[in-house]
Write an enzyme that holds these catalytic residues in place. Structure first.
Site, PDB file in Angstrom:
ATOM      1  N   ARG A 121       0.833  -1.213   0.000  1.00  0.00           N
ATOM      2  CA  ARG A 121       0.000   0.000   0.000  1.00  0.00           C
ATOM      3  C   ARG A 121       0.863   1.257   0.000  1.00  0.00           C
ATOM      4  O   ARG A 121       0.590   2.214  -0.729  1.00  0.00           O
ATOM      5  CB  ARG A 121      -0.956   0.005   1.180  1.00  0.00           C
ATOM      6  CG  ARG A 121      -2.022  -1.075   1.095  1.00  0.00           C
ATOM      7  CD  ARG A 121      -2.852  -1.141   2.351  1.00  0.00           C
ATOM      8  NE  ARG A 121      -1.992  -1.402   3.498  1.00  0.00           N
ATOM      9  CZ  ARG A 121      -2.262  -1.061   4.749  1.00  0.00           C
ATOM     10  NH1 ARG A 121      -3.388  -0.437   5.040  1.00  0.00           N
ATOM     11  NH2 ARG A 121      -1.430  -1.347   5.722  1.00  0.00           N
TER      12      ARG A 121
ATOM     13  N   ASN B   2      -5.955  -2.865   2.263  1.00  0.00           N
ATOM     14  CA  ASN B   2      -5.895  -4.312   2.458  1.00  0.00           C
ATOM     15  C   ASN B   2      -7.315  -4.834   2.598  1.00  0.00           C
ATOM     16  O   ASN B   2      -8.177  -4.170   3.171  1.00  0.00           O
ATOM     17  CB  ASN B   2      -5.115  -4.671   3.722  1.00  0.00           C
ATOM     18  CG  ASN B   2      -3.619  -4.552   3.541  1.00  0.00           C
ATOM     19  OD1 ASN B   2      -3.104  -4.539   2.432  1.00  0.00           O
ATOM     20  ND2 ASN B   2      -2.903  -4.458   4.642  1.00  0.00           N
TER      21      ASN B   2
END
Length: 91
Positions: free
Chosen positions: A20, A38
């Site tokens: 990320r 996520n």
């Protein structure tokens, strides 16, 4: 040139490897907007919106990911651009 939007579902070893964080860095460099997060099923989901070339560059990076990641597959969904995003966020 009109903006495009893509929703990505990225599977493989993509959690716990800073996926990320590096996706956000790449998005900031290429100028796309949207978000990355996520998922509870172990995938990473991203929504990227911007100029076609910038979205393509970000998508190309997501196919590889950071050094510790292993990207097995990316499911890509084309969506209409909404221009609702002002930045790229990690959710």
């Amino acid at each position: 040139m009109a903006d495009i939007c893509r929703r990505l579902l990225i599977s493989g070893r993509v959690q716990g490897v800073c996926f990320r964080h590096y996706t956000r860095e790449t998005a900031l460099k290429t100028g796309v907007k949207g978000w990355v997060r996520n998922r509870s099923d172990g995938q990473v989901e991203a929504l990227i919106e911007g100029e076609e070339q910038a979205v393509g560059l970000t998508l190309s990076w997501c196919r590889k990911g950071p050094k510790l990641a292993r990207v097995d597959a990316i499911e890509i969904t084309e969506l209409p651009a909404t221009d609702e995003f002002t930045e790229f966020q990690i959710l």
